[in-house]
Design an enzyme around this catalytic site. Sequence first.
Site, PDB file in Angstrom:
ATOM      1  CB  SER A 176      -6.894   2.013   9.574  1.00 21.97           C
ATOM      2  OG  SER A 176      -6.276   1.447  10.710  1.00 21.97           O
ATOM      3  N   GLY A 177      -5.038  -0.660   8.649  1.00 19.49           N
ATOM      4  CA  GLY A 177      -4.760  -2.052   9.021  1.00 19.49           C
ATOM      5  C   GLY A 177      -5.136  -2.310  10.469  1.00 19.49           C
ATOM      6  CG  LEU A 178      -5.088  -0.184  14.995  1.00 20.36           C
ATOM      7  CD1 LEU A 178      -4.548  -1.357  15.802  1.00 20.36           C
ATOM      8  CD2 LEU A 178      -4.658   1.144  15.632  1.00 20.36           C
ATOM      9  CG  ASP A 184      -2.057  -3.390  12.961  1.00 20.67           C
ATOM     10  OD1 ASP A 184      -2.142  -3.916  11.836  1.00 20.67           O
ATOM     11  OD2 ASP A 184      -1.682  -2.218  13.139  1.00 20.67           O
ATOM     12  CG  ASP A 228      -2.124   0.192   6.901  1.00 18.95           C
ATOM     13  OD1 ASP A 228      -1.026  -0.164   6.409  1.00 18.95           O
ATOM     14  OD2 ASP A 228      -2.350   0.248   8.122  1.00 18.95           O
ATOM     15  CG  ASP A 264      -0.283  -4.231   7.371  1.00 20.88           C
ATOM     16  OD1 ASP A 264      -0.514  -3.083   7.797  1.00 20.88           O
ATOM     17  OD2 ASP A 264      -0.947  -5.231   7.728  1.00 20.88           O
ATOM     18  CD  GLU A 286       3.765  -0.909   8.220  1.00 17.46           C
ATOM     19  OE1 GLU A 286       2.680  -0.311   8.006  1.00 17.46           O
ATOM     20  OE2 GLU A 286       4.062  -1.402   9.315  1.00 17.46           O
ATOM     21  CE  LYS A 329       1.595  -3.930  11.335  1.00 17.84           C
ATOM     22  NZ  LYS A 329       0.917  -2.809  10.668  1.00 17.84           N
ATOM     23  CG  ASN A 357      -0.062  -0.287  15.677  1.00 18.65           C
ATOM     24  OD1 ASN A 357       0.358   0.623  16.397  1.00 18.65           O
ATOM     25  ND2 ASN A 357      -0.986  -0.097  14.754  1.00 18.65           N
ATOM     26  CB  SER A 358       4.004   2.328  14.053  1.00 21.49           C
ATOM     27  OG  SER A 358       4.026   1.872  12.735  1.00 21.49           O
ATOM     28  NE  ARG A 405       3.522   3.159   8.559  1.00 26.27           N
ATOM     29  CZ  ARG A 405       2.455   2.752   9.228  1.00 26.27           C
ATOM     30  NH1 ARG A 405       1.272   2.686   8.626  1.00 26.27           N
ATOM     31  NH2 ARG A 405       2.548   2.382  10.483  1.00 26.27           N
ATOM     32  CG  HIS A 456       3.917   6.437  11.411  1.00 26.58           C
ATOM     33  ND1 HIS A 456       3.091   7.429  11.870  1.00 26.58           N
ATOM     34  CD2 HIS A 456       3.377   5.270  11.877  1.00 26.58           C
ATOM     35  CE1 HIS A 456       2.105   6.898  12.579  1.00 26.58           C
ATOM     36  NE2 HIS A 456       2.265   5.587  12.603  1.00 26.58           N
TER      37      HIS A 456
HETATM   38  C1  SPV Z   1      -2.986   1.989  10.746  1.00 28.43           C
HETATM   39  O1  SPV Z   1      -3.937   2.752  10.889  1.00 28.43           O
HETATM   40  O2  SPV Z   1      -3.104   0.768  10.728  1.00 28.43           O
HETATM   41  C2  SPV Z   1      -1.637   2.520  10.651  1.00 28.43           C
HETATM   42  C3  SPV Z   1      -1.331   3.751  11.305  1.00 28.43           C
HETATM   43  O3  SPV Z   1      -0.812   1.857  10.077  1.00 28.43           O
HETATM   44  S1  SPV Z   1      -0.630   3.359  12.797  1.00 28.43           S
HETATM   45  O4  SPV Z   1      -1.587   2.592  13.567  1.00 28.43           O
HETATM   46  O5  SPV Z   1      -0.354   4.652  13.369  1.00 28.43           O
HETATM   47  O6  SPV Z   1       0.564   2.610  12.565  1.00 28.43           O
HETATM   48 MG    MG Z   2      -1.289  -0.056   9.841  1.00 30.48          MG
END
Ligand code: SPV
Ligand code: MG
Length: 524
Positions: free
Chosen positions: A33-35, A45, A72, A74, A101, A107, A109-110, A146, A177
């Site tokens: 996970s990027g986050l 993130d 991930d 990004d 994505e 980027k 975070n979503s 994504r 997502h």
């Molecule tokens: C991550 O885990 O970094 C993701 C998922 O990209 S989210 O945080 O839901 O975007």
């Molecule tokens: Mg991410």
Amino acid sequence: MLKGSGLSFLMEAHNGLSAKIAEEAGFEGIWGSGLSISAALGVRDNNEASWTQVLEVVEFMADATTVPILLDGDTGYGNFNSARRLVTKLEQRGVAGVCMEDKLFPKTNSFLRSTAQPLADVDEFAGKIRAAKEAQRDDDFVVVARVEALIAGHGMEEALRRGEAYRKAGADAILIHSKERHANEILQFKKEWGDRLPLVIVPTKYYTTPTDVFREAGFKIVIWANHLMRSALTAMQAAAKAIHANQTLVGVEEKVAPLAEVFRLQGENELEQAEKAYLPKGGPVARGIVLAAGRGDELGELVADRPKSMVPIAGKPILEHILDAYRSANVRELVVVRGFAKDAVNVQGATFVDNDAFATTGELASLAAAKSSLDGPCVVSYGDVLFKKYVLDELLETQGDFVVAVDSMPAEGKKAGKADWAICSEPHSRKTLLANVLLKDMASEASASVSGEWTGLLKLSESGAKAVREILGTLEGKELASASVPDLLRRLVREGREVRVVYTRGGWLDVDTLGDVLKGSTFE
Ligand code: SPV
Ligand code: MG
């Protein structure tokens, strides 16, 4: 997992430890996970960690696990060129796939300011997917595209249009997502999408939807995206707060993982086995026996209430120098035979045996006092002979039941007169480096036939030590009282045993006179 039937799960991890924990829990794959990786590194993130820093982390994750890791990635950290280089680097590090994505670098975070997030141009992103797929060398490497259209508020039609463009570009799967608290959006997407490509979802916000709903709808992979990082965070906050408040580990210790669990996860066990297989056999190479019972009358005042071995040279008793030399050569089981003023022999790290008849007996009687230590390889030396590590190393490296170190160029003043002279099978020369030189006899007077002066160092193999023990057992009374180590060497030779010679030039000092004590201060 993408091609199989049924639903699979990826668990988030953000370093080697969490990745290992995910695999041990039974997950068949891991989400890098990027986050979580950002959070664990203490940054946002927002691509604040560079992509090579992320690569380092995911490499540790791959090293720690055997299950596939989907990174991930990004936005791919730039344009198509950055994305295809990323794929190359991930393949090199054993990462199974990357998810990219359709947003702009850097980027966000979503789940943050999502409707303000600009999306990538569809064609530009499709080109990036194509470049990534064409860069892979391993047919099993996976590129997941994504779609962020629902996140950014562009609606279902746009989401489907983008998914289709990425499918045509060669994506292996689509991650759709959603930030909704219920699953309607992604269920509708799935319905309209059908089975064009496997679908991946991240139910971080719509987590209350029963997993069977995803299964029945035909999704292929569910990502639990950040729950190891978040559970660690909660546990760490609680531990930090409690330890700070209470200024003690009491009350926390039993709530945290035992150190044994940390070592287990790190694979300490494997290293312990490997050390056994690959390191030289541990333990001391030999025992050191120092004969230090005599007074050393020649030193007069200096030995009024201590034996010669305790006379300081350069601020340290002679015996300490000797024991240090032994230890530096990994001879660590040290035995000192005391006699005169034995209470003054107060060095650390050696065991003592006593020859209380020191005044009327000699060297072999002292060695006999240490007889029980002659039960394995050992080196015997004198309490008034300093030597350098390299002399001892040579002695230890030379095979043979009995090995003596002989100085082929004894000090100027000693070329004649009384000393323990060795008569050897060959004089010291370049040739003798390779030859098997043997001791022929010992002499107390110098002559043309002597090859050098014995340094006082004798090494015994296990069976050599046994033979010496047996000889000591046969000596009694007067015979034992008057015998010296050179007498023992002579006897060994006479009995037809091979006493090997290692030649040295200097590297030792027999402290006999006050002049020697002065010389000793520059010995090291
Ligand atoms: C991550 O885990 O970094 C993701 C998922 O990209 S989210 O945080 O839901 O975007
Ligand atoms: Mg991410």
